[in-house]
Design a protein around this motif. Structure first.
Motif, short mmCIF file in Angstrom:
data_model
loop_
_atom_site.label_atom_id
_atom_site.label_comp_id
_atom_site.label_asym_id
_atom_site.label_seq_id
_atom_site.Cartn_x
_atom_site.Cartn_y
_atom_site.Cartn_z
N VAL A 50 -1.84 9.14 1.41
CA VAL A 50 -2.98 8.48 1.50
C VAL A 50 -2.96 6.95 1.08
O VAL A 50 -3.67 7.45 1.70
N MET A 51 -2.74 6.80 0.36
CA MET A 51 -2.07 5.58 -0.35
C MET A 51 -1.53 4.71 0.89
O MET A 51 0.14 5.16 0.86
N VAL A 52 -1.69 3.65 1.15
CA VAL A 52 -1.01 3.01 2.08
C VAL A 52 -0.93 1.61 1.97
O VAL A 52 -1.93 0.91 1.28
N LEU A 53 0.02 0.92 2.36
CA LEU A 53 0.46 -0.84 2.04
C LEU A 53 -0.57 -1.34 2.93
O LEU A 53 0.52 -1.35 4.56
N ASP A 54 -1.37 -2.10 2.17
CA ASP A 54 -1.24 -3.05 3.69
C ASP A 54 -0.87 -4.26 3.93
O ASP A 54 -0.56 -4.75 3.42
N THR A 55 -1.66 -4.90 5.29
CA THR A 55 -0.94 -6.07 5.67
C THR A 55 -1.31 -7.42 4.63
O THR A 55 -0.67 -8.33 4.48
N ARG A 56 -2.05 -6.93 3.50
CA ARG A 56 -2.18 -7.83 2.65
C ARG A 56 -1.45 -7.84 1.64
O ARG A 56 -1.59 -8.90 0.21
N GLY A 57 -0.65 -6.88 1.62
CA GLY A 57 0.23 -6.31 0.71
C GLY A 57 -0.14 -6.04 -0.89
O GLY A 57 0.15 -5.80 -1.99
N VAL A 58 -0.85 -4.68 -0.72
CA VAL A 58 -2.12 -3.93 -1.80
C VAL A 58 -2.28 -2.93 -1.62
O VAL A 58 -2.40 -2.48 -0.25
N TRP A 59 -2.18 -1.85 -2.50
CA TRP A 59 -2.56 -0.33 -1.56
C TRP A 59 -3.33 -0.17 -1.70
O TRP A 59 -4.47 -0.14 -2.78
#
Length: 164
Positions: free
Chosen positions: A39-48
């Motif tokens: 449900v929570m993923v680490l995106d390309t900007r470095g934030v969850w």
């Protein structure tokens, strides 16, 4: 004498471990987190962020059961009372923790949706509430989310409510 003094705490520890083992036969432990993996993923900007487009349930097997969770394509929790999508209206961006996220609540029960419903009751107000809250992040993520998610999305007339 010393053997007896050592025997008492060891016996007590063993008894507690046996009781714990027996208790777990009948009582299950609650899930560590209310969100299922993915449900929570680490995106390309470095934030969850919440997985964009996710539809499922939150369930910790104790306090809340089978609460609906719908995530927008932008990775924010859907506010059911909100209109069709971003327009020219001003926005209230709720940037907070699991309280703004509505941990353990269905979308219509979270305070972001209740605020949106009240604002909808005023015909002279064109305000969209955006819930940017997430649960289970640390303090360092608050600053990263502010710089990477909130600041670039701000438009004139937007309001940000920050709470930690």
């Amino acid at each position: 004498m010393w053997k007896n003094l050592l025997l008492v705490p060891l016996s007590l520890l063993m008894a507690l471990l046996i009781l714990e083992g027996l208790a777990r036969l009948w009582i299950g432990l609650p899930a560590l987190y209310p969100l299922q993996p993915g449900v929570m993923v680490l995106d390309t900007r470095g934030v969850w962020v919440l997985e964009p487009g996710y539809r499922g349930v939150m369930d910790n097997r104790v306090d809340f059961r089978a609460k609906a969770l719908t995530v927008t394509p932008l990775g924010t929790r859907r506010v059911p009372c909100a209109g069709g999508g971003p327009g020219e209206s001003s926005r209230v961006l709720l940037r907070r923790d699991s309280q703004s996220y509505g941990s353990g609540l269905a979308g219509a029960e979270a305070w972001a949706d209740r605020l949106q419903c009240r604002l909808n009751g005023h015909a002279d107000l064109a305000i969209e509430v955006c819930s940017l809250g997430v649960c289970g992040i640390n303090v360092d993520q608050y600053l990263m989310r502010a710089n990477q998610l909130v600041a670039p999305a701000l438009r004139p007339g937007d309001m940000v409510i920050v709470g930690v």
